[in-house]
Scaffold this active site. Structure first.
Site, PDB file in Angstrom:
ATOM      1  N   SER A 188      -3.100  -2.435  -1.110  1.00 43.45           N
ATOM      2  CA  SER A 188      -2.883  -3.886  -1.063  1.00 43.45           C
ATOM      3  C   SER A 188      -1.609  -4.239  -0.299  1.00 43.45           C
ATOM      4  O   SER A 188      -1.432  -5.376   0.133  1.00 43.45           O
ATOM      5  CB  SER A 188      -2.813  -4.468  -2.477  1.00 43.45           C
ATOM      6  OG  SER A 188      -1.613  -4.075  -3.114  1.00 43.45           O
ATOM      7  N   PRO A 222       0.487  -2.033  -9.201  1.00 43.66           N
ATOM      8  CA  PRO A 222       1.531  -0.993  -9.318  1.00 43.66           C
ATOM      9  C   PRO A 222       2.684  -1.156  -8.324  1.00 43.66           C
ATOM     10  O   PRO A 222       3.594  -0.361  -8.300  1.00 43.66           O
ATOM     11  CB  PRO A 222       0.753   0.287  -9.015  1.00 43.66           C
ATOM     12  CG  PRO A 222      -0.282  -0.145  -8.007  1.00 43.66           C
ATOM     13  CD  PRO A 222      -0.670  -1.552  -8.410  1.00 43.66           C
ATOM     14  N   LYS A 306      -8.702 -15.826  -4.829  1.00 46.38           N
ATOM     15  CA  LYS A 306      -9.978 -15.114  -4.891  1.00 46.38           C
ATOM     16  C   LYS A 306     -11.112 -16.130  -4.746  1.00 46.38           C
ATOM     17  O   LYS A 306     -11.071 -17.202  -5.352  1.00 46.38           O
ATOM     18  CB  LYS A 306     -10.111 -14.358  -6.209  1.00 46.38           C
ATOM     19  CG  LYS A 306      -8.897 -13.499  -6.571  1.00 46.38           C
ATOM     20  CD  LYS A 306      -8.579 -12.437  -5.520  1.00 46.38           C
ATOM     21  CE  LYS A 306      -7.290 -11.690  -5.865  1.00 46.38           C
ATOM     22  NZ  LYS A 306      -6.883 -10.732  -4.831  1.00 46.38           N
TER      23      LYS A 306
END
Length: 366
Positions: A188, A222, A306
């Protein structure tokens, strides 16, 4: 020339067509969109002969969400003879473009076009030489002149045309070529890196992405987006209930706040950047972004929305209109841009920059 080719993500042709039809219509440039599912491009055909050039001149490319690139073209060139494909292409461009500054021989971003891409690379060098000899291109590349596009949709079958360097994507096929950093916690990270390339002019990076800035990453785990901020020597508050990559914590630049990104409120007033890539309904994310901007909790933000399965252009437009209305209502001057990036999937990326009252010597009007 009355046709405009718009390159887009395969599967999003309907959204690209709906957007260009809507935005061209608002400028009274009427026409219709030719759409082929999963083709990776749309052709907007204007009713008036000269409206193709008018459209790519007057409508800011930066205002388009679903188009990666655009250019005006003439009629489709078909059945190019294998022994001499160059002469017909040069003939189509002579008298249309004079002293273009760059040549791009492109295809749509589909699996079917990968073999065609190999041909395009080989074809570019001899075609460039022929176009220079014919006066269609300058003898050297220059960003001050139009970009010449040759767009192959099948072997021996192409459109030819041009775009304006000040109102197009500077990237080949509209795609920045980025390499995944081996030490990044997730892929990402490329979304945020691409967003920075697309939304922020390169000559403003040192000022707007400066060492020592404070940033907040909402929904950070993360740490793919935090990684980009750390790489630019920022101090980052990473907000997420999930853990951050140890490699980022070891830099000493990251403060992990184990909180819900929707409930977190910053405790300092000098945050330059807030970024957010949370999986949540677009309306909920947009409302949170509006709150940050209206309260002046950050100067700039990049966030993802989204997309639903249907009416995706309408959904994005509705959320951007809501955001603009909130900013207007509270007297906040801001610049909003949105784009479906190459590294985005069922989502779009939005950039908002708050603009303060003009201060002498500051380009960003803060």
């Amino acid at each position: 020339m009355n046709k405009v080719v718009l390159l887009c993500r395969p599967g999003f042709e309907k959204e690209c067509a709906a957007e260009i039809t809507d935005k061209a219509g608002k400028r009274e440039i009427f026409g219709f969109a030719r759409v082929k599912e999963n083709a990776g491009y749309v052709i907007y055909e204007c009713y008036q002969p000269e409206d193709g050039e008018k459209l790519i001149s007057e409508l800011p490319f930066s205002s388009l969400i679903f188009a990666r690139q655009w250019f005006v073209v003439g009629e489709l060139l078909q059945h190019l003879p294998p022994e001499d494909r160059i002469t017909p292409v040069v003939g189509m461009l002579q008298g249309v473009v004079e002293k273009g500054g760059e040549l791009r021989v492109e295809v749509a971003d589909t699996n079917e076009s990968k073999e065609l891409m190999k041909f395009c690379r080989k074809f570019t060098v001899p075609l460039r030489a022929a176009l220079r000899d014919a006066g269609v291109l300058t003898n050297y590349e220059t960003p001050k002149r139009p970009v010449v596009h040759v767009f192959f949709i099948a072997p021996g079958c192409c459109y030819t045309g041009y775009s304006f360097a000040h109102n197009n994507s500077p990237f080949y096929m509209g795609i920045p070529r980025l390499k995944f950093p081996s030490d990044a916690p997730s892929r990402s990270t490329l979304k945020l890196e691409e967003a920075l390339h697309v939304f922020i002019p390169e000559d403003e990076w040192d000022e707007r992405l400066a060492n020592g800035m404070y940033a907040v990453d909402l929904g950070a785990c993360p740490g793919g987006w935090t990684y980009q901020l750390v790489k630019r020597n920022m101090w980052v508050y990473s907000v997420d209930n999930g853990p951050m990559a140890q490699s980022l914590m070891d830099t000493g630049q990251v403060t992990w706040l184990r909180e819900d990104g929707f409930r977190y409120r910053p405790n300092r007033n000098n945050i330059s950047w807030m970024v957010c890539d949370m999986v949540e309904k677009p309306a909920k994310v947009t409302a949170l972004m509006a709150q940050w901007l209206v309260n002046g909790w950050c100067r700039e933000t990049i966030f993802n929305l989204k997309l639903p399965m249907k009416k995706r252009y309408e959904e994005v437009s509705h959320n951007l209109a809501y955001l603009q209305a909130q900013l207007d209502e509270h007297g906040v001057n801001a610049q909003i841009q949105a784009r479906q990036l190459y590294h985005d999937r069922e989502e779009v990326t939005v950039h908002v920059r708050r603009l303060w009252a003009a201060v002498g010597g500051r380009r960003d009007e803060r």
